[in-house]
Scaffold this motif. Sequence first.
Motif, PDB file in Angstrom:
ATOM      1  N   VAL A  87       0.856  -1.189   0.000  1.00 24.96           N
ATOM      2  CA  VAL A  87       0.000   0.000   0.000  1.00 24.96           C
ATOM      3  C   VAL A  87       0.891   1.237   0.000  1.00 24.96           C
ATOM      4  O   VAL A  87       1.661   1.465   0.922  1.00 24.96           O
ATOM      5  CB  VAL A  87      -0.954   0.009   1.222  1.00 24.96           C
ATOM      6  N   ARG A  88       0.775   2.031  -1.062  1.00 26.78           N
ATOM      7  CA  ARG A  88       1.595   3.243  -1.181  1.00 26.78           C
ATOM      8  C   ARG A  88       0.954   4.448  -0.501  1.00 26.78           C
ATOM      9  O   ARG A  88       1.647   5.350  -0.062  1.00 26.78           O
ATOM     10  CB  ARG A  88       1.845   3.557  -2.653  1.00 26.78           C
ATOM     11  N   VAL A  89      -0.368   4.484  -0.438  1.00 22.09           N
ATOM     12  CA  VAL A  89      -1.072   5.585   0.233  1.00 22.09           C
ATOM     13  C   VAL A  89      -1.254   5.156   1.687  1.00 22.09           C
ATOM     14  O   VAL A  89      -2.174   4.436   2.034  1.00 22.09           O
ATOM     15  CB  VAL A  89      -2.425   5.890  -0.440  1.00 22.09           C
ATOM     16  N   LEU A  95      -0.753  -9.398  -9.101  1.00 22.88           N
ATOM     17  CA  LEU A  95      -0.910  -8.245  -9.993  1.00 22.88           C
ATOM     18  C   LEU A  95      -1.055  -6.935  -9.231  1.00 22.88           C
ATOM     19  O   LEU A  95      -1.350  -5.913  -9.813  1.00 22.88           O
ATOM     20  CB  LEU A  95      -2.130  -8.447 -10.898  1.00 22.88           C
ATOM     21  N   ASN A  96      -0.857  -6.985  -7.933  1.00 21.30           N
ATOM     22  CA  ASN A  96      -1.006  -5.827  -7.051  1.00 21.30           C
ATOM     23  C   ASN A  96      -2.433  -5.280  -7.075  1.00 21.30           C
ATOM     24  O   ASN A  96      -2.667  -4.112  -6.812  1.00 21.30           O
ATOM     25  CB  ASN A  96       0.014  -4.733  -7.391  1.00 21.30           C
ATOM     26  N   LEU A  97      -3.393  -6.163  -7.416  1.00 18.68           N
ATOM     27  CA  LEU A  97      -4.788  -5.736  -7.428  1.00 18.68           C
ATOM     28  C   LEU A  97      -5.391  -5.757  -6.031  1.00 18.68           C
ATOM     29  O   LEU A  97      -6.379  -5.071  -5.779  1.00 18.68           O
ATOM     30  CB  LEU A  97      -5.607  -6.622  -8.372  1.00 18.68           C
ATOM     31  N   HIS A  98      -4.821  -6.540  -5.128  1.00 16.78           N
ATOM     32  CA  HIS A  98      -5.374  -6.594  -3.772  1.00 16.78           C
ATOM     33  C   HIS A  98      -5.128  -5.305  -3.003  1.00 16.78           C
ATOM     34  O   HIS A  98      -5.616  -5.147  -1.895  1.00 16.78           O
ATOM     35  CB  HIS A  98      -4.850  -7.822  -3.014  1.00 16.78           C
ATOM     36  N   THR A  99      -4.406  -4.395  -3.618  1.00 16.32           N
ATOM     37  CA  THR A  99      -4.257  -3.055  -3.047  1.00 16.32           C
ATOM     38  C   THR A  99      -4.644  -1.991  -4.075  1.00 16.32           C
ATOM     39  O   THR A  99      -4.252  -0.834  -3.958  1.00 16.32           O
ATOM     40  CB  THR A  99      -2.809  -2.797  -2.572  1.00 16.32           C
ATOM     41  N   THR A 100      -5.415  -2.373  -5.081  1.00 21.56           N
ATOM     42  CA  THR A 100      -5.830  -1.460  -6.144  1.00 21.56           C
ATOM     43  C   THR A 100      -4.635  -0.640  -6.639  1.00 21.56           C
ATOM     44  O   THR A 100      -4.624   0.578  -6.581  1.00 21.56           O
ATOM     45  CB  THR A 100      -6.977  -0.529  -5.683  1.00 21.56           C
ATOM     46  N   PHE A 101      -3.614  -1.353  -7.081  1.00 17.95           N
ATOM     47  CA  PHE A 101      -2.374  -0.769  -7.598  1.00 17.95           C
ATOM     48  C   PHE A 101      -1.684   0.106  -6.557  1.00 17.95           C
ATOM     49  O   PHE A 101      -1.098   1.131  -6.870  1.00 17.95           O
ATOM     50  CB  PHE A 101      -2.637  -0.009  -8.895  1.00 17.95           C
ATOM     51  N   GLY A 102      -1.778  -0.307  -5.302  1.00 14.91           N
ATOM     52  CA  GLY A 102      -1.113   0.392  -4.211  1.00 14.91           C
ATOM     53  C   GLY A 102      -1.909   1.528  -3.586  1.00 14.91           C
ATOM     54  O   GLY A 102      -1.446   2.159  -2.651  1.00 14.91           O
TER      55      GLY A 102
END
Length: 149
Positions: A35-37, A98-105
């Motif tokens: 998670v980037r945010v 695919l990093n979808l479980h964090t909606t692209f971070g």
Amino acid sequence: MTTQRFALIFGIIFLVVGAAGFIPGMTVEHTHPDVRVTSGLGLELGLFPVNVLHNIVHLLFGVWGLVAARSATGAVAYAKAVAIIYALLMVMGFIPALNLHTTFGLIPLYGNDIWLHALLAAIAAYFGFVRRADATVSTAGTTRTTTTR
């Protein structure tokens, strides 16, 4: 329960959940490397991963529900959209590769969010696709609401 009542209840619940994410103490501190945010990142009620963007999405779905509850057509459209969107979010929660479980971070969608999104999608699908529209019938000067199945 009418589809309009469903939209009203879901709208209120989404508003409460979205607002609760901003209240200190309602969210337990939590970290996740994808998670980037990270603003407001935590576990709401100690169970559901959220961040500031996730809370804003809940608030938007809440407002949408309240507006949709004003008409039968709007409520059915809201129920269908919630069913489809939350089913998609549930599936996204299963795809970490695919990093979808964090909606692209941007927004966390993993853990307990998966089963909650499945439940929300199922309830909304009932009101949007299974239950027929509520009809207002006027007979001899009286108005009553009926529901067909």
